[in-house]
Design a protein around this motif. Sequence first.
Motif, PDB file in Angstrom:
ATOM      1  N   LEU A 101       9.135  -5.748   1.583  1.00 53.74           N
ATOM      2  CA  LEU A 101       8.701  -4.951   0.438  1.00 53.74           C
ATOM      3  C   LEU A 101       8.090  -3.637   0.911  1.00 53.74           C
ATOM      4  N   THR A 102       8.239  -2.605   0.097  1.00 60.18           N
ATOM      5  CA  THR A 102       7.600  -1.323   0.407  1.00 60.18           C
ATOM      6  C   THR A 102       6.089  -1.457   0.227  1.00 60.18           C
ATOM      7  N   VAL A 103       5.373  -0.433   0.647  1.00 61.88           N
ATOM      8  CA  VAL A 103       3.923  -0.418   0.484  1.00 61.88           C
ATOM      9  C   VAL A 103       3.535  -0.571  -0.982  1.00 61.88           C
ATOM     10  N   ALA A 104       4.172   0.203  -1.854  1.00 66.45           N
ATOM     11  CA  ALA A 104       3.853   0.123  -3.286  1.00 66.45           C
ATOM     12  C   ALA A 104       4.186  -1.250  -3.850  1.00 66.45           C
ATOM     13  N   GLN A 105       5.287  -1.821  -3.406  1.00 65.50           N
ATOM     14  CA  GLN A 105       5.672  -3.154  -3.879  1.00 65.50           C
ATOM     15  C   GLN A 105       4.694  -4.216  -3.406  1.00 65.50           C
ATOM     16  N   ASN A 106       4.199  -4.064  -2.185  1.00 61.14           N
ATOM     17  CA  ASN A 106       3.189  -4.991  -1.679  1.00 61.14           C
ATOM     18  C   ASN A 106       1.920  -4.942  -2.518  1.00 61.14           C
ATOM     19  N   LEU A 129      -3.097   3.750  -4.488  1.00 62.40           N
ATOM     20  CA  LEU A 129      -3.022   4.015  -3.050  1.00 62.40           C
ATOM     21  C   LEU A 129      -3.724   5.321  -2.668  1.00 62.40           C
ATOM     22  N   LYS A 130      -3.776   6.262  -3.599  1.00 65.17           N
ATOM     23  CA  LYS A 130      -4.398   7.556  -3.307  1.00 65.17           C
ATOM     24  C   LYS A 130      -5.879   7.403  -2.964  1.00 65.17           C
ATOM     25  N   GLN A 131      -6.524   6.359  -3.490  1.00 67.51           N
ATOM     26  CA  GLN A 131      -7.944   6.138  -3.223  1.00 67.51           C
ATOM     27  C   GLN A 131      -8.206   5.716  -1.781  1.00 67.51           C
ATOM     28  N   PHE A 132      -7.138   5.337  -1.081  1.00 66.42           N
ATOM     29  CA  PHE A 132      -7.270   4.852   0.293  1.00 66.42           C
ATOM     30  C   PHE A 132      -6.555   5.762   1.288  1.00 66.42           C
ATOM     31  N   ASN A 133      -6.408   7.025   0.870  1.00 68.69           N
ATOM     32  CA  ASN A 133      -5.751   8.036   1.711  1.00 68.69           C
ATOM     33  C   ASN A 133      -4.334   7.623   2.095  1.00 68.69           C
ATOM     34  N   LEU A 134      -3.634   7.028   1.143  1.00 69.19           N
ATOM     35  CA  LEU A 134      -2.269   6.554   1.382  1.00 69.19           C
ATOM     36  C   LEU A 134      -1.275   7.214   0.429  1.00 69.19           C
ATOM     37  N   ASP A 135      -1.618   8.370  -0.056  1.00 68.45           N
ATOM     38  CA  ASP A 135      -0.707   9.113  -0.915  1.00 68.45           C
ATOM     39  C   ASP A 135       0.558   9.467  -0.119  1.00 68.45           C
ATOM     40  N   GLY A 136       1.713   9.162  -0.659  1.00 71.61           N
ATOM     41  CA  GLY A 136       2.973   9.424   0.032  1.00 71.61           C
ATOM     42  C   GLY A 136       3.485   8.252   0.849  1.00 71.61           C
ATOM     43  N   PHE A 137       2.741   7.153   0.867  1.00 71.66           N
ATOM     44  CA  PHE A 137       3.140   5.960   1.629  1.00 71.66           C
ATOM     45  C   PHE A 137       3.908   4.945   0.775  1.00 71.66           C
ATOM     46  N   GLU A 138       4.113   5.245  -0.493  1.00 66.86           N
ATOM     47  CA  GLU A 138       4.640   4.259  -1.435  1.00 66.86           C
ATOM     48  C   GLU A 138       5.953   3.613  -0.982  1.00 66.86           C
TER      49      GLU A 138
END
Length: 241
Positions: A101-106, A129-138
């Motif tokens: 699964l992708t990050v967003a799916q997880n 995810l943006k709250q955890f500095n993971l914007d663009g990781f989806e």
Amino acid sequence: MAYFIAENLHQEFENIKINVSFECNKSTMTCIVGPSGSGKSTVLRLLSGLNKPFTGKKGIKESSSLLEQKIILDDCDISNLPPAKRNIGMVFQSHSLFDHLTVAQNVAYGLISKGLKKKEAIKNASDFLKQFNLDGFENRYPETLSGGEAQRVCLARTLIMKPKLVLFDEPLSALDAPLRKKLAKLIKASQERIGFTGIMVTHDLEEAKTIADKIILMKKGEIVWSGNPSNFDEKFLTDVD
């Protein structure tokens, strides 16, 4: 009455007998420290319901006092509820993400399992995810993530479910010191922002002092000290070795 109460958490093995009681206030972080083998992680498993109270020695019957294990969360007795019904989240040392699964799916997985439509769940996860500095990781997959990135995804996956209590079982121990410090601050900031109540097991005293509102020191299955991090003296650790 405290927001979280654990009374007579107990489990006995051949080499250790665990029997502890403690309380936590709402929206605080409690760190459990102590030598290896003192029963810290077992306490988390008892709280989550993954472990059941029992005596491991043959022929030994538990006393009535030990049978009175109680776990109270926000005035609700969750002692006998299955893990999925306790409103408790867990973050482990190993990230345990779904590789396919992708990050967003997880991150969306729990929301979907609770009945939210997939499209809406993925959108919520991507925003979260943006709250955890993971914007663009989806759309990335777990195999492409560093250890620190994977743990941030795990944190997001747990917190998006809005659990009342979050248990952390040495989530930063596999990371190097600078990254541990950085993620400890992120966990503390997330806790202050979201307001969850947390209990963390850690071997790192500095990490505990950075993140904790209260420290609990365990030795051989028992609590030997509990109090404010500012009052914790490193000699306490020497005394229990």
